[in-house]
Design a protein around this motif. Structure first.
Motif, PDB file in Angstrom:
ATOM      1  N   PRO A  94     -71.069 -44.875 -56.725  1.00 41.95           N
ATOM      2  CA  PRO A  94     -70.643 -45.790 -55.662  1.00 41.95           C
ATOM      3  C   PRO A  94     -69.407 -45.286 -54.924  1.00 41.95           C
ATOM      4  CG  PRO A  94     -71.204 -47.016 -57.645  1.00 41.95           C
ATOM      5  CD  PRO A  94     -71.235 -45.564 -58.020  1.00 41.95           C
ATOM      6  N   CYS A  95     -68.482 -44.679 -55.658  1.00 43.41           N
ATOM      7  CA  CYS A  95     -67.255 -44.186 -55.019  1.00 43.41           C
ATOM      8  C   CYS A  95     -67.553 -43.103 -54.000  1.00 43.41           C
ATOM      9  CB  CYS A  95     -66.284 -43.653 -56.078  1.00 43.41           C
ATOM     10  SG  CYS A  95     -65.538 -44.952 -57.084  1.00 43.41           S
ATOM     11  N   HIS A  96     -68.439 -42.162 -54.353  1.00 44.81           N
ATOM     12  CA  HIS A  96     -68.784 -41.096 -53.413  1.00 44.81           C
ATOM     13  C   HIS A  96     -69.490 -41.668 -52.185  1.00 44.81           C
ATOM     14  CE1 HIS A  96     -68.047 -38.231 -56.768  1.00 44.81           C
ATOM     15  NE2 HIS A  96     -67.680 -37.462 -55.762  1.00 44.81           N
ATOM     16  N   ARG A  97     -70.352 -42.655 -52.407  1.00 45.43           N
ATOM     17  CA  ARG A  97     -71.069 -43.243 -51.283  1.00 45.43           C
ATOM     18  C   ARG A  97     -70.101 -43.961 -50.357  1.00 45.43           C
ATOM     19  NH1 ARG A  97     -75.292 -48.168 -50.843  1.00 45.43           N
ATOM     20  NH2 ARG A  97     -76.255 -47.542 -48.892  1.00 45.43           N
ATOM     21  N   ILE A  98     -69.175 -44.716 -50.918  1.00 55.01           N
ATOM     22  CA  ILE A  98     -68.194 -45.449 -50.113  1.00 55.01           C
ATOM     23  C   ILE A  98     -67.358 -44.482 -49.278  1.00 55.01           C
ATOM     24  CG2 ILE A  98     -66.063 -46.811 -50.270  1.00 55.01           C
ATOM     25  CD1 ILE A  98     -67.401 -48.181 -52.743  1.00 55.01           C
ATOM     26  N   MET A  99     -66.886 -43.402 -49.902  1.00 55.35           N
ATOM     27  CA  MET A  99     -66.056 -42.442 -49.170  1.00 55.35           C
ATOM     28  C   MET A  99     -66.860 -41.727 -48.084  1.00 55.35           C
ATOM     29  SD  MET A  99     -63.599 -40.872 -52.140  1.00 55.35           S
ATOM     30  CE  MET A  99     -62.417 -41.928 -52.986  1.00 55.35           C
ATOM     31  N   THR A 100     -68.125 -41.477 -48.348  1.00 52.22           N
ATOM     32  CA  THR A 100     -68.977 -40.857 -47.334  1.00 52.22           C
ATOM     33  C   THR A 100     -69.124 -41.774 -46.130  1.00 52.22           C
ATOM     34  OG1 THR A 100     -70.224 -39.592 -48.976  1.00 52.22           O
ATOM     35  CG2 THR A 100     -71.280 -39.956 -46.847  1.00 52.22           C
ATOM     36  N   LEU A 101     -69.353 -43.064 -46.379  1.00 51.38           N
ATOM     37  CA  LEU A 101     -69.477 -44.029 -45.285  1.00 51.38           C
ATOM     38  C   LEU A 101     -68.174 -44.150 -44.505  1.00 51.38           C
ATOM     39  CD1 LEU A 101     -71.497 -46.833 -47.122  1.00 51.38           C
ATOM     40  CD2 LEU A 101     -72.361 -45.200 -45.436  1.00 51.38           C
ATOM     41  N   ASP A 102     -67.041 -44.140 -45.214  1.00 53.37           N
ATOM     42  CA  ASP A 102     -65.746 -44.204 -44.536  1.00 53.37           C
ATOM     43  C   ASP A 102     -65.528 -42.981 -43.646  1.00 53.37           C
ATOM     44  OD1 ASP A 102     -64.946 -46.669 -45.455  1.00 53.37           O
ATOM     45  OD2 ASP A 102     -63.799 -45.896 -47.146  1.00 53.37           O
ATOM     46  N   MET A 103     -65.933 -41.821 -44.129  1.00 53.67           N
ATOM     47  CA  MET A 103     -65.774 -40.599 -43.326  1.00 53.67           C
ATOM     48  C   MET A 103     -66.656 -40.633 -42.082  1.00 53.67           C
ATOM     49  SD  MET A 103     -65.147 -37.450 -46.014  1.00 53.67           S
ATOM     50  CE  MET A 103     -66.463 -37.840 -47.164  1.00 53.67           C
ATOM     51  N   LEU A 104     -67.836 -41.244 -42.200  1.00 50.30           N
ATOM     52  CA  LEU A 104     -68.691 -41.403 -41.025  1.00 50.30           C
ATOM     53  C   LEU A 104     -68.016 -42.289 -39.986  1.00 50.30           C
ATOM     54  CD1 LEU A 104     -72.198 -41.884 -42.700  1.00 50.30           C
ATOM     55  CD2 LEU A 104     -71.452 -39.928 -41.324  1.00 50.30           C
TER      56      LEU A 104
END
Length: 279
Positions: A94-104
């Protein structure tokens, strides 16, 4: 944002594309969970037409359009409903997914940023005799951050109180600016505060996720935007926080040497009356 893209393009859509567009807007709870073929069947068109519609809106394909539809749905849902819809990819944490979405979101914000709009805003801030921040709920954190740093350079920065807002604004000096900050789910109080500011003749700035946010009912002079993605029950404020940094730095840049002088004065004050500790 999907809704804004559809509204902006509606006049140029073909009859089939308009049918798909209306279906998405009129069925926000069903559309995000349909396959392209299911949506095509619902609007009596071909699967390829639905996929082409995604491309016309600027998405890489139907899966990206589906994510945008889910975001449109989340704007209208309660926190419990959002949490139920949130679907973690089991292949990543979940942490990697959240950070990926934030970077988008940060990438989108950088692409759409107009430096001249930021500079024009900063110049008006420096001309305004007083600044008033209007925000509630999670956006209150953004208002507090912006107020904290702008107070280093501006002599009169205030956060509006929901109990005393009328008393605070009726004594505002002529030419003062109100900054309304609200991201989905939008705060009704902030919208009403902006309307009050308009009735009192203040210069208005709306900071939100879209140029069509509810605060524009007050006809603000400045509308500054940054994407705000729903992550489960959380409204991620990563991109909006980055926008706050841009605004603060723009004010300091426009002040030039005066900003450096002010920082030097603050450093001396913090040293005389120890504010920070050392290792």
């Amino acid at each position: 944002m999907l809704k804004e893209k559809i509204i902006a393009g509606m006049k140029g859509f073909s009859a089939t594309q308009a049918k798909v567009a209306r279906f998405i807007l009129e069925n926000p709870r069903e559309a995000p969970f349909m396959t392209a073929s299911q949506m095509a069947e619902s609007v009596d068109t071909s699967e390829s037409s639905v996929i082409r519609f995604a491309s016309i809106l600027g998405y890489s394909g139907y899966p990206e359009l589906k994510e945008a539809m889910k975001s449109l749905l989340l704007d209208q849902m309660t926190t419990i409903e959002r949490m139920a819809v949130y679907d973690d990819d089991p292949r990543e944490s979940p942490c990697h997914r959240i950070m990926t979405l934030d970077m988008l979101d940060l990438g989108e914000s950088q692409t759409n940023l107009n430096p001249q709009d930021i500079r024009s805003w900063a110049l008006e801030v420096l001309e305004a005799p007083a600044l008033y921040m209007a925000a509630q709920r999670s956006s209150l954190a953004l208002a507090g951050y912006l107020s904290f740093y702008l107070s280093w350079f501006h002599p009169s920065v205030h956060q509006l109180n929901d109990t005393l807002i009328r008393e605070q604004l009726t004594t505002a000096p002529k030419g003062s600016m109100m900054v309304g900050i609200s991201f989905p789910r939008y705060s009704r109080w902030t919208v009403d505060a902006m309307k009050l500011g308009r009735s009192l003749g203040l210069t208005l700035t709306a900071i939100s996720d879209s140029p069509h946010n509810p605060m524009t009912e007050a006809e603000p002079e400045h509308v500054l935007t940054a994407p705000c993605r729903h992550i489960s029950f959380i409204d991620s404020l990563t991109a909006p926080m980055s926008l706050m940094n841009c605004l603060i730095m723009a004010v300091a840049d426009e002040m030039g040497d005066e900003a450096k002088k002010r920082l030097q004065e603050l450093e001396e004050l913090w040293t005389e009356n120890p504010v920070y500790t050392v290792k």
